[in-house]
Design an enzyme around this catalytic site. Structure first.
Site, PDB file in Angstrom:
ATOM      1  N   ARG A 133       1.269  -1.580  -0.484  1.00  0.00           N
ATOM      2  CA  ARG A 133       0.528  -0.166  -0.132  1.00  0.00           C
ATOM      3  C   ARG A 133       0.674   1.057   0.099  1.00  0.00           C
ATOM      4  NH1 ARG A 133      -2.118   1.012   4.305  1.00  0.00           N
ATOM      5  NH2 ARG A 133      -1.042  -0.827   5.511  1.00  0.00           N
ATOM      6  N   TYR A 171      -1.468  -4.087  -7.031  1.00  0.00           N
ATOM      7  CA  TYR A 171      -0.719  -4.638  -5.575  1.00  0.00           C
ATOM      8  C   TYR A 171      -2.458  -4.053  -5.357  1.00  0.00           C
ATOM      9  CZ  TYR A 171      -0.154  -5.506  -1.360  1.00  0.00           C
ATOM     10  OH  TYR A 171       0.082  -5.802   0.295  1.00  0.00           O
ATOM     11  N   LYS A 206      -9.396  -2.124   1.500  1.00  0.00           N
ATOM     12  CA  LYS A 206      -9.538  -1.619   3.046  1.00  0.00           C
ATOM     13  C   LYS A 206      -9.942   0.705   2.334  1.00  0.00           C
ATOM     14  CE  LYS A 206      -6.037  -3.443   5.041  1.00  0.00           C
ATOM     15  NZ  LYS A 206      -6.415  -3.995   6.048  1.00  0.00           N
ATOM     16  N   HIS A 248     -11.199  -2.341  11.705  1.00  0.00           N
ATOM     17  CA  HIS A 248      -9.827  -3.332  11.507  1.00  0.00           C
ATOM     18  C   HIS A 248      -9.733  -4.392  12.592  1.00  0.00           C
ATOM     19  CE1 HIS A 248      -5.622  -2.932  10.442  1.00  0.00           C
ATOM     20  NE2 HIS A 248      -5.574  -4.795   9.615  1.00  0.00           N
ATOM     21  N   SER A 266      -0.176  -3.722  12.115  1.00  0.00           N
ATOM     22  CA  SER A 266       0.067  -5.065  11.883  1.00  0.00           C
ATOM     23  C   SER A 266       1.466  -5.663  12.088  1.00  0.00           C
ATOM     24  CB  SER A 266       0.926  -4.466   9.510  1.00  0.00           C
ATOM     25  OG  SER A 266       1.497  -2.922  10.633  1.00  0.00           O
ATOM     26  N   CYS A 311       1.223  -7.620  14.331  1.00  0.00           N
ATOM     27  CA  CYS A 311       1.114  -8.487  15.783  1.00  0.00           C
ATOM     28  C   CYS A 311       0.690 -10.168  15.628  1.00  0.00           C
ATOM     29  CB  CYS A 311       0.418  -8.124  16.407  1.00  0.00           C
ATOM     30  SG  CYS A 311       0.473  -6.257  16.879  1.00  0.00           S
ATOM     31  N   THR A 339      -3.705 -12.889  11.861  1.00  0.00           N
ATOM     32  CA  THR A 339      -4.949 -14.313  10.674  1.00  0.00           C
ATOM     33  C   THR A 339      -4.002 -15.432  12.070  1.00  0.00           C
ATOM     34  OG1 THR A 339      -3.860 -12.595   8.749  1.00  0.00           O
ATOM     35  CG2 THR A 339      -4.284 -15.010   9.008  1.00  0.00           C
ATOM     36  N   ASN A 340      -3.130 -15.068  12.913  1.00  0.00           N
ATOM     37  CA  ASN A 340      -2.712 -16.573  13.703  1.00  0.00           C
ATOM     38  C   ASN A 340      -3.770 -16.346  14.305  1.00  0.00           C
ATOM     39  OD1 ASN A 340      -0.131 -16.054  11.739  1.00  0.00           O
ATOM     40  ND2 ASN A 340       0.665 -15.638  12.851  1.00  0.00           N
ATOM     41  N   ASP A 367      -9.251  -9.592   8.826  1.00  0.00           N
ATOM     42  CA  ASP A 367      -9.026  -8.867   9.039  1.00  0.00           C
ATOM     43  C   ASP A 367     -10.029  -7.253   8.881  1.00  0.00           C
ATOM     44  OD1 ASP A 367      -7.252  -6.700   7.926  1.00  0.00           O
ATOM     45  OD2 ASP A 367      -7.792  -6.534   6.376  1.00  0.00           O
ATOM     46  N   ASN A 383       6.346  -8.517   2.286  1.00  0.00           N
ATOM     47  CA  ASN A 383       4.862  -8.257   2.556  1.00  0.00           C
ATOM     48  C   ASN A 383       4.175  -9.186   1.284  1.00  0.00           C
ATOM     49  OD1 ASN A 383       2.748  -7.112   2.705  1.00  0.00           O
ATOM     50  ND2 ASN A 383       3.013  -5.850   0.721  1.00  0.00           N
ATOM     51  N   SER A 384       4.741 -10.243   0.535  1.00  0.00           N
ATOM     52  CA  SER A 384       4.066 -11.017  -0.570  1.00  0.00           C
ATOM     53  C   SER A 384       2.795 -12.084   0.478  1.00  0.00           C
ATOM     54  CB  SER A 384       4.967 -11.972  -1.142  1.00  0.00           C
ATOM     55  OG  SER A 384       5.304 -13.088   0.545  1.00  0.00           O
ATOM     56  N   ARG A 385       2.015 -12.424  -0.639  1.00  0.00           N
ATOM     57  CA  ARG A 385       0.473 -12.542  -0.579  1.00  0.00           C
ATOM     58  C   ARG A 385      -0.026 -14.159  -1.047  1.00  0.00           C
ATOM     59  NH1 ARG A 385      -2.062  -8.149   3.903  1.00  0.00           N
ATOM     60  NH2 ARG A 385       0.442  -7.075   3.997  1.00  0.00           N
ATOM     61  N   ARG A 406       2.056  -4.346  19.555  1.00  0.00           N
ATOM     62  CA  ARG A 406       3.887  -4.832  19.937  1.00  0.00           C
ATOM     63  C   ARG A 406       4.370  -4.144  21.104  1.00  0.00           C
ATOM     64  NH1 ARG A 406       7.620  -8.501  17.243  1.00  0.00           N
ATOM     65  NH2 ARG A 406       5.714  -9.411  15.718  1.00  0.00           N
ATOM     66  N   GLY A 416      -0.590 -20.339  20.562  1.00  0.00           N
ATOM     67  CA  GLY A 416      -1.863 -21.477  20.492  1.00  0.00           C
ATOM     68  C   GLY A 416      -2.402 -20.904  22.236  1.00  0.00           C
TER      69      GLY A 416
HETATM   70  O1  TSX Z   1       1.672 -14.290  15.731  1.00  0.00           O
HETATM   71  C1  TSX Z   1       1.805 -14.042  17.264  1.00  0.00           C
HETATM   72  N1  TSX Z   1       1.320 -14.306  17.891  1.00  0.00           N
HETATM   73  C2  TSX Z   1      -0.474 -14.668  17.923  1.00  0.00           C
HETATM   74  C3  TSX Z   1      -0.276 -15.788  17.556  1.00  0.00           C
HETATM   75  C4  TSX Z   1      -1.254 -16.237  18.033  1.00  0.00           C
HETATM   76  N2  TSX Z   1       3.267 -13.662  16.497  1.00  0.00           N
HETATM   77  C5  TSX Z   1       4.304 -13.991  15.003  1.00  0.00           C
HETATM   78  C6  TSX Z   1       3.860 -12.218  14.902  1.00  0.00           C
HETATM   79  C7  TSX Z   1       4.378 -12.075  13.810  1.00  0.00           C
HETATM   80  C8  TSX Z   1       3.472 -11.531  12.974  1.00  0.00           C
HETATM   81  C9  TSX Z   1       4.094 -13.958  17.799  1.00  0.00           C
HETATM   82  N3  TSX Z   1       4.861 -14.310  17.570  1.00  0.00           N
HETATM   83  C10 TSX Z   1       3.103 -14.509  18.503  1.00  0.00           C
HETATM   84  C11 TSX Z   1       1.767 -14.596  18.635  1.00  0.00           C
HETATM   85  O2  TSX Z   1       1.122 -14.321  20.128  1.00  0.00           O
HETATM   86  N4  TSX Z   1       4.715 -14.024  19.736  1.00  0.00           N
HETATM   87  C12 TSX Z   1       5.521 -13.854  19.006  1.00  0.00           C
HETATM   88  C13 TSX Z   1       6.681 -13.821  20.166  1.00  0.00           C
HETATM   89  C14 TSX Z   1       7.236 -15.251  20.116  1.00  0.00           C
HETATM   90  C15 TSX Z   1       8.495 -15.912  19.108  1.00  0.00           C
HETATM   91  C16 TSX Z   1       9.024 -16.767  19.276  1.00  0.00           C
HETATM   92  C17 TSX Z   1       9.122 -17.548  20.621  1.00  0.00           C
HETATM   93  C18 TSX Z   1       7.712 -17.119  21.660  1.00  0.00           C
HETATM   94  C19 TSX Z   1       7.289 -15.752  21.062  1.00  0.00           C
HETATM   95  N5  TSX Z   1       8.494 -18.932  20.647  1.00  0.00           N
HETATM   96  C20 TSX Z   1      10.509 -19.424  19.991  1.00  0.00           C
HETATM   97  O3  TSX Z   1      10.466 -19.435  19.516  1.00  0.00           O
HETATM   98  C21 TSX Z   1      10.055 -20.881  20.621  1.00  0.00           C
HETATM   99 MN    MN Z   2      -5.004  -5.589   8.031  1.00  0.00          MN
END
Ligand code: TSX
Ligand code: MN
Length: 583
Positions: free
Chosen positions: A70, A198, A207, A227, A249, A251, A254-255, A276, A363-365, A396, A490
């Protein structure tokens, strides 16, 4: 005549006489149309098929190297009154903006096909959904919009019934960054975007419409366009609570949206509604309800692996468009931290050379239908959306912000949201590790003055007596050696459990100057390699640090001047006073 709606037909004709396309194609959203477009793009090299055995129906698109993200400095909110856009946006007066960008659209589709994309943001039968039509000369945009929105005949029928829709005009242009603009005319429900192919600049439903235009519309109509990811958390007894979470961004939104409960949490289940954007409405009982206006994910690829996000990793094994990733000898897509295979071609299609940077663009998607996610919730298609128990802000922050805390009440929660800040990472250009203010994670996406936006948030306090509780989380605290204190991923479910407990009255808290924190032992750490001392560090309030933070927050809020809402000032003053007493 391809539509019964004169306003749409007239607009299409006006755009055609301005841009001079060779052909006009009305998109119906069918499989046949999609196959035809994909086939044609494979012919012209816009897409290349990936390995048909290992990644069936997956394609690679490499964008122009100058067009990979963007472009906030070329993004404008064009309201009659400069003040209405606010200092959080670039502003141009509508007349000047139209003139400037229309000149670039003049003849811009010569030799190309103009596609008309009718789309619906949100479930096709939901009263909360909104319509749009994007006109573009990019077939890549068409096939992406087909996954990201409800696109085609059904949307067109609803547009014709309602008569109101957001007009989005896009042309790839010549990709000259000096002739690139993303312009929003919220008072005209219009978007014009040229010079970029893009995602965020070209897939106008996302957006541009669902955040910038919709946030403006939402203010006048009494709802919120945010957002936020939307996630359902199911307890072993079958109860589900829904959370809406806003993070800047990098943080891991999506995870979190696709979190897989750890081994220790048998019987728990996560349901993904969205990763998102959330549109939030009060229903007639005063319950806040959320829909995800999107139908797919346009997610960052690097960092996706079986440990960080197994659902996403599995989801992008088929029927996915990859943009700007690397490839292996096997013609599989490859990215940093995939933990599988090795790159031979980089994201620019060159032979991979580690000295010229990462193989996949940071920033690949991936673009993929939401239905491919194993934790997809059927309620993502529900016209009524889902009831929201909690709104969760986050950032963060290696120090300061505790693992989790709860705002004392709604208006305090608005201050918590307005104070959101996050450290920059290497994933974006610019400095790394610098704290940036990103209120409600909406800094790049709020289509009007932030001061008015906070007032709009505050106004909900008078509209319902059963609003969600508001929380703040931080997965990213570090010790003085730079080691993360919280395992994250998790294990964040343990934090969500406390949040849910607060919402149903079963979890305990202690009051601090910044809000309610979990009482000792209230966050289950069974089976975790986290000591009591670490938990104490994660769940403490350093008053001296917070005073410095609030100085910075105060400076930021007051930079909005006269329009800064009185109630927000009061919340701020109250918090500052509490910190003063505590020290
Ligand atoms: O997405 C993340 N989350 C949320 C997950 C549901 N990330 C990745 C951020 C980049 C997009 C994280 N990174 C999270 C997190 O909760 N925490 C961290 C920091 C972290 C990284 C590695 C470990 C612990 C914390 N542990 C090991 O590498 C073993
Ligand atoms: Mn977003």
């Amino acid at each position: 005549m391809k539509t019964s709606l004169p306003s749409l037909q007239n607009w299409v004709e006006a755009v055609a006489s301005q841009t001079h396309p060779d052909k006009i194609h009305w998109c119906d959203g069918s499989d046949a149309e999609n196959e035809q477009l994909v086939g044609a793009m494979c012919g012209t090299g816009v897409l290349s098929p990936l390995n048909e055995e290992t990644y069936p129906n997956c394609y690679l698109h490499l964008s122009d190297p100058s067009d990979v993200a963007r472009v906030e400095h070329l993004t404008f909110i064009c309201t009659q009154n400069n003040e209405d856009a606010g200092q959080n946006n670039n502003w141009m007066d509508p007349e000047t903006a139209h003139k400037k960008i229309d000149a670039l659209f003049q003849g811009s589709m010569r030799g190309r096909t103009m596609y008309i994309i009718p789309y619906c943001m949100g479930p096709i039968d939901s009263p909360y959904s909104r319509l749009g039509v994007e006109i573009t000369d990019s077939p890549y945009v068409v096939v992406n919009m087909r996954m990201m929105t409800r696109m085609g005949m059904e949307a067109l029928r609803r547009i014709e019934t309602e008569g109101t829709f957001v007009k989005g005009l896009h042309s790839t242009g010549d990709l000259d960054p000096n002739k690139r603009f993303i312009m929003h005319f919220p008072e005209e429900l219009t978007i014009k975007s040229i010079g970029s192919g893009y995602g965020g600049n070209a897939l106008l439903g996302k957006k541009c419409h669902a955040l910038r235009i919709a946030s403006y519309q939402a203010r006048t109509e009494g709802w919120l366009a945010e957002h936020m990811l939307i996630v359902g958390v199911e307890e072993p007894n079958g109860n589900v609570q829904y959370l809406a979470c806003a993070f800047p961004s990098a943080c891991g939104k999506t995870n979190l949206a696709m979190l897989i409960p750890p081994e220790s949490h048998k019987g728990w289940k996560i349901w993904t509604l969205g990763d998102d954007i959330a549109w939030l409405h009060l229903d007639d009982t005063g319950q806040l309800r959320a829909i995800n206006p999107e139908a797919g994910y346009f997610g960052v690829v690097p960092g996706t692996n079986e440990k960080t996000n197994k659902n996403a990793f599995d989801m992008i094994q088929s029927d996915t468009i990859f943009t700007n990733v690397a490839t292996t000898t096997n013609n599989d897509p490859w990215w940093e931290d995939k933990n599988l295979g090795a790159p031979v071609k980089d994201w620019q299609g060159r032979d991979y050379d580690p000295s010229s940077g990462p193989a996949a663009h940071p920033n690949s998607r991936f673009t993929v239908s939401a239905k491919q996610n194993k934790s997809y919730s059927e309620l993502a298609d529900s016209a009524d959306g889902v009831p929201i128990s909690a709104i969760v802000f986050g950032g963060r922050r290696k120090e300061l912000a505790p693992l989790v805390y709860e705002a004392k009440h709604w208006k305090h929660g608005v201050l918590v949201g307005a104070s959101v800040a996050s450290e920059t990472t290497a994933a974006a250009i610019g400095d790394v590790g610098v704290v940036r203010r990103d209120p409600m994670a909406m800094k790049p996406f709020c289509g009007y003055n932030f001061a008015d936006y906070w007032q709009h948030w505050l106004s909900f306090a008078d509209k319902s007596d059963r609003l969600p509780k508001i929380f703040h989380v931080n997965w990213f605290r570090q010790d003085n050696k730079g080691k993360f204190l919280w395992p994250g991923f998790g294990e964040n479910l343990r934090v969500l459990r406390w949040i849910m407990g607060r919402c149903n009255g079963s979890a305990n808290a202690v009051e601090t100057p910044i809000g309610y924190l979990p009482k000792k032992g209230e966050i289950d750490t069974d089976g975790l390699d986290v000591t009591d001392q670490t938990m104490q560090e994660l769940l403490s309030v350093n008053v001296e640090q917070w005073k410095i933070e609030m100085d910075s927050v105060g400076e930021y809020l007051h930079s909005y001047g006269e329009r800064l809402p009185e109630d927000l000032k009061n919340e701020y003053d109250e918090l500052v006073a509490k910190l003063k007493i505590a020290s």
